[in-house]
Design an enzyme around this catalytic site. Structure first.
Site, PDB file in Angstrom:
ATOM      1  N   ARG A  69     -19.800 -27.719   4.651  1.00  0.00           N
ATOM      2  CA  ARG A  69     -21.253 -27.138   4.356  1.00  0.00           C
ATOM      3  C   ARG A  69     -21.244 -25.834   3.334  1.00  0.00           C
ATOM      4  NH1 ARG A  69     -23.493 -26.686  10.433  1.00  0.00           N
ATOM      5  NH2 ARG A  69     -21.116 -26.020  10.575  1.00  0.00           N
ATOM      6  N   ASP A 100     -15.327 -28.096   7.488  1.00  0.00           N
ATOM      7  CA  ASP A 100     -16.609 -27.915   7.356  1.00  0.00           C
ATOM      8  C   ASP A 100     -16.770 -27.571   5.966  1.00  0.00           C
ATOM      9  OD1 ASP A 100     -19.141 -26.881   7.367  1.00  0.00           O
ATOM     10  OD2 ASP A 100     -18.790 -25.544   9.144  1.00  0.00           O
TER      11      ASP A 100
END
Length: 225
Positions: free
Chosen positions: A151, A149
Site C-alpha cells: 500500500r 504490504d
C-alpha cells in the site's frame, strides 16, 4: 477550523511534499445503513487526478461545523470483510466502528481501493490458501512473490489536500499509515487506536500484525506471558 460538510478545495497550488494536485470531481449525499441497524448520512466525494488512477472515495461524516482536528481513517477495501462479513480479518468491524466514531465528532473516512494490503483480491485469496497450509499473512505474500504490504498512501494525501485537510487525528492501529502521511507532508497530530475485534478465525492474523508490523493491538494472547 475544519468544516466536515462544506470543505472546499484549496485555492493555491501548494500541496504537501510537492504532491500533484487532485481536485474534487463529484460530491453527493448518501444515507448509509449497516447490518446492525446503525444509520448515518454521509457525503461521498470522488476526485480527479489521483496519483495511482484508482477510484478512491472520501466519506465525509459528522457535524457540519466543528472546532477540533478532524478524525480521519484510511480504510483499505476488503471485499471479504467489508461486504461478506469474513471472520478471517477485522476489516468489517473496523469499518463499522470508524463510521460511527467519525460521525460523532466530524471527519473523513477515506475508502481506498487497495484490496489485500495492495495485492488485489485474487492474490489475497491465493494467500489465504497458503495460510491454510500454515503460513502467516506476511509469509504467504512472500511465497507468492508479492510485497508484505504494497500500500502507498500518496493518493490519500492528495485527497486530504483536495478537501483542505492538512492536520488530523488518525484512527488506525497501523503505524505505517501515520508514517507515510507524515512523510507526505500531512500533520498527524495523534494516532487513535481502533477497537480490537477478535474471532476464533482471526486471532493468529491479528497476533501476526502486532508482532511483525507493530500494530497497536493489545491482545490478551500477546500479554499473557
Amino acid at each position: 477550523m475544519h468544516n466536515a460538510r462544506n470543505i472546499t478545495a484549496p485555492t493555491d497550488s501548494s500541496h504537501p511534499a510537492g504532491l500533484p494536485t487532485a481536485t474534487v470531481r463529484t460530491r453527493v449525499t448518501v444515507p448509509l445503513r449497516f447490518g446492525d441497524g446503525y444509520a448515518v448520512t454521509a457525503d461521498l466525494v470522488t476526485f480527479h487526478s489521483l496519483a495511482d488512477g484508482q477510484e478512491h472515495v472520501a466519506v465525509i461524516l459528522g457535524p457540519s461545523d466543528f472546532d477540533r482536528t478532524p478524525l480521519v481513517r484510511l480504510h483499505c477495501e476488503c471485499l471479504t470483510g467489508d461486504v461478506f462479513g469474513s471472520a478471517r480479518c477485522d476489516c468489517g468491524p473496523q469499518l463499522r466502528e470508524a463510521v460511527e466514531r467519525i460521525a460523532a465528532t466530524g471527519g473523513v473516512l477515506l475508502y481506498l481501493r487497495q484490496e489485500g494490503r495492495g495485492i488485489g483480491l485474487y492474490n489475497k485469496l491465493d494467500a489465504y490458501a497458503l495460510q491454510d497450509q500454515g503460513l502467516d499473512t506476511y509469509e504467504a505474500n512472500a511465497a507468492l512473490g508479492l510485497p508484505e504490504d504494497a500500500r502507498d498512501y500518496t493518493a490519500a494525501a492528495q485527497m486530504l489536500a483536495a478537501l483542505g485537510i492538512s492536520e488530523l487525528d488518525l484512527l488506525s492501529n497501523n503505524p505505517d499509515k501515520a508514517g507515510q502521511l507524515r512523510r507526505l507532508g500531512v500533520a498527524v497530530r495523534d494516532r487513535v487506536p481502533t477497537g480490537v475485534f477478535t474471532t476464533p478465525h482471526n486471532v493468529r492474523y491479528l497476533h501476526t500484525k502486532a508482532a511483525r508490523t507493530q500494530h497497536t493491538l493489545p491482545l490478551r494472547e500477546l500479554t499473557a506471558d
